[in-house]
Design a protein around this motif. Structure first.
Motif, short mmCIF file in Angstrom:
data_model
loop_
_atom_site.label_atom_id
_atom_site.label_comp_id
_atom_site.label_asym_id
_atom_site.label_seq_id
_atom_site.Cartn_x
_atom_site.Cartn_y
_atom_site.Cartn_z
N ASP A 1 7.27 -3.86 25.68
CA ASP A 1 7.48 -5.10 26.01
C ASP A 1 8.95 -5.68 25.65
OD1 ASP A 1 5.08 -5.25 27.57
OD2 ASP A 1 4.04 -6.44 25.84
N LYS B 1 -2.87 -6.15 38.90
CA LYS B 1 -2.80 -7.47 38.01
C LYS B 1 -2.33 -8.69 38.74
CE LYS B 1 -1.18 -4.99 33.56
NZ LYS B 1 -0.16 -4.90 32.63
N ARG C 1 10.92 -3.76 27.94
CA ARG C 1 11.19 -4.28 29.19
C ARG C 1 11.99 -5.63 29.54
NH1 ARG C 1 5.14 -4.93 31.54
NH2 ARG C 1 6.13 -5.83 33.08
N LYS D 1 -0.66 -0.49 39.69
CA LYS D 1 -1.11 -1.22 38.52
C LYS D 1 -0.78 -2.54 38.60
CE LYS D 1 -1.30 -1.02 33.46
NZ LYS D 1 -0.71 -0.47 32.28
N ARG D 2 0.71 -2.77 38.88
CA ARG D 2 1.21 -4.10 39.14
C ARG D 2 0.43 -4.87 40.05
NH1 ARG D 2 4.79 -6.98 42.14
NH2 ARG D 2 6.00 -8.28 40.94
N ALA E 1 8.20 -3.63 36.05
CA ALA E 1 6.66 -3.51 36.39
C ALA E 1 6.66 -2.85 37.76
CB ALA E 1 6.27 -5.24 36.58
N SER E 2 7.61 -2.72 38.56
CA SER E 2 7.24 -2.12 39.95
C SER E 2 7.29 -0.65 39.58
CB SER E 2 8.39 -2.56 40.73
OG SER E 2 9.48 -2.19 40.35
N ASP F 1 1.34 -10.68 32.97
CA ASP F 1 1.32 -9.80 31.75
C ASP F 1 2.18 -10.43 30.55
OD1 ASP F 1 3.63 -8.81 32.54
OD2 ASP F 1 3.10 -6.79 32.80
N THR G 1 11.74 -6.64 35.13
CA THR G 1 11.06 -5.94 33.82
C THR G 1 10.38 -4.44 34.07
OG1 THR G 1 8.84 -6.72 34.59
CG2 THR G 1 10.10 -8.29 33.34
N TRP H 1 15.08 -6.35 31.62
CA TRP H 1 15.22 -7.67 32.65
C TRP H 1 16.41 -8.49 32.20
CZ3 TRP H 1 15.17 -12.95 30.64
CH2 TRP H 1 15.07 -13.80 31.57
N THR I 1 6.02 -10.56 31.89
CA THR I 1 6.26 -11.63 32.78
C THR I 1 5.94 -12.79 32.53
OG1 THR I 1 4.12 -11.18 33.90
CG2 THR I 1 6.04 -9.97 34.82
#
Length: 197
Positions: free
Chosen positions: A164, A189, A167, A185-186, A179-180, A85, A177, A171, A88
């Motif tokens: 973003d 992707k 995020r 959803k992660r 995402a977990s 995404d 980020t 990071w 990342t």
């Protein structure tokens, strides 16, 4: 506050001195456009893409080989199969810059970010937060599609851009980020991005 703003301030106060790179997110028509520009400018290309997109194509590699002959001492196309995404992909860009520094190579003064107009300012802002501490400035190069860029008013109200950017600040502070947090959803992707082509 200074730490939060540093990725925006550093490129203005102490810019990096390296040659510019074209940074293409996901390939397809974006990579075609970047390869055409490269034919005129000679700027090397960093493509950040998923394995599942099958980028670059054989025809694009052929174009790449022709450009390499005209600029034999510069790497013309580097591919990173990372990032599922926008956030990342920005992390992958920052990690690539860190590897360059470890190899004694200067950070590019400008990273010319190639994407579609609807992807800015989200992609530009996320990338700037990720790489700004190296002194590189991220410049948006929207591929002409007939879709206008956001107005300033739309930009300030655009939640995905803020999300973003936050995020990427997370990071910078933690190495994650976030995402977990939405694990299902992660996982979808990641599977879509890195499934065998």
């Amino acid at each position: 506050m200074l730490w939060l703003a540093w990725p925006l301030l550093r490129p203005r106060l102490w810019p990096a001195a390296g040659d510019p790179w074209l940074v293409v997110l996901d390939g397809y028509h974006r990579l075609d456009w970047a390869l055409q520009r490269q034919g005129r400018s000679g700027e090397p290309i960093l493509l950040i893409t998923c394995l599942a997109t099958r980028q670059p194509t054989a025809a694009q590699w052929s174009t790449h080989q022709g450009n390499t002959r005209s600029h034999p001492n510069r790497p013309q196309l580097r591919v990173l199969h990372q990032g599922f995404d926008t956030a990342t992909q920005a992390v992958a860009l920052a990690q690539w810059l860190q590897q360059r520094r470890q190899q004694g190579q200067p950070a590019p003064g400008q990273l010319l970010l190639v994407s579609d107009p609807h992807h800015f300012p989200r992609a530009q802002w996320a990338a700037q937060v990720a790489v700004g501490s190296s002194g590189s400035q991220v410049v948006a190069l929207p591929v002409p599609t007939g879709v206008p860029l956001m107005t300033e008013e739309e930009w300030w109200l655009h939640w995905p851009s803020w999300r973003d950017a936050l995020r990427l600040q997370l990071w910078r502070a933690t190495g994650s980020t976030g995402a977990s947090i939405k694990a299902a959803k992660r996982q979808r992707k990641v599977q879509a991005c890195f499934a065998s082509p």
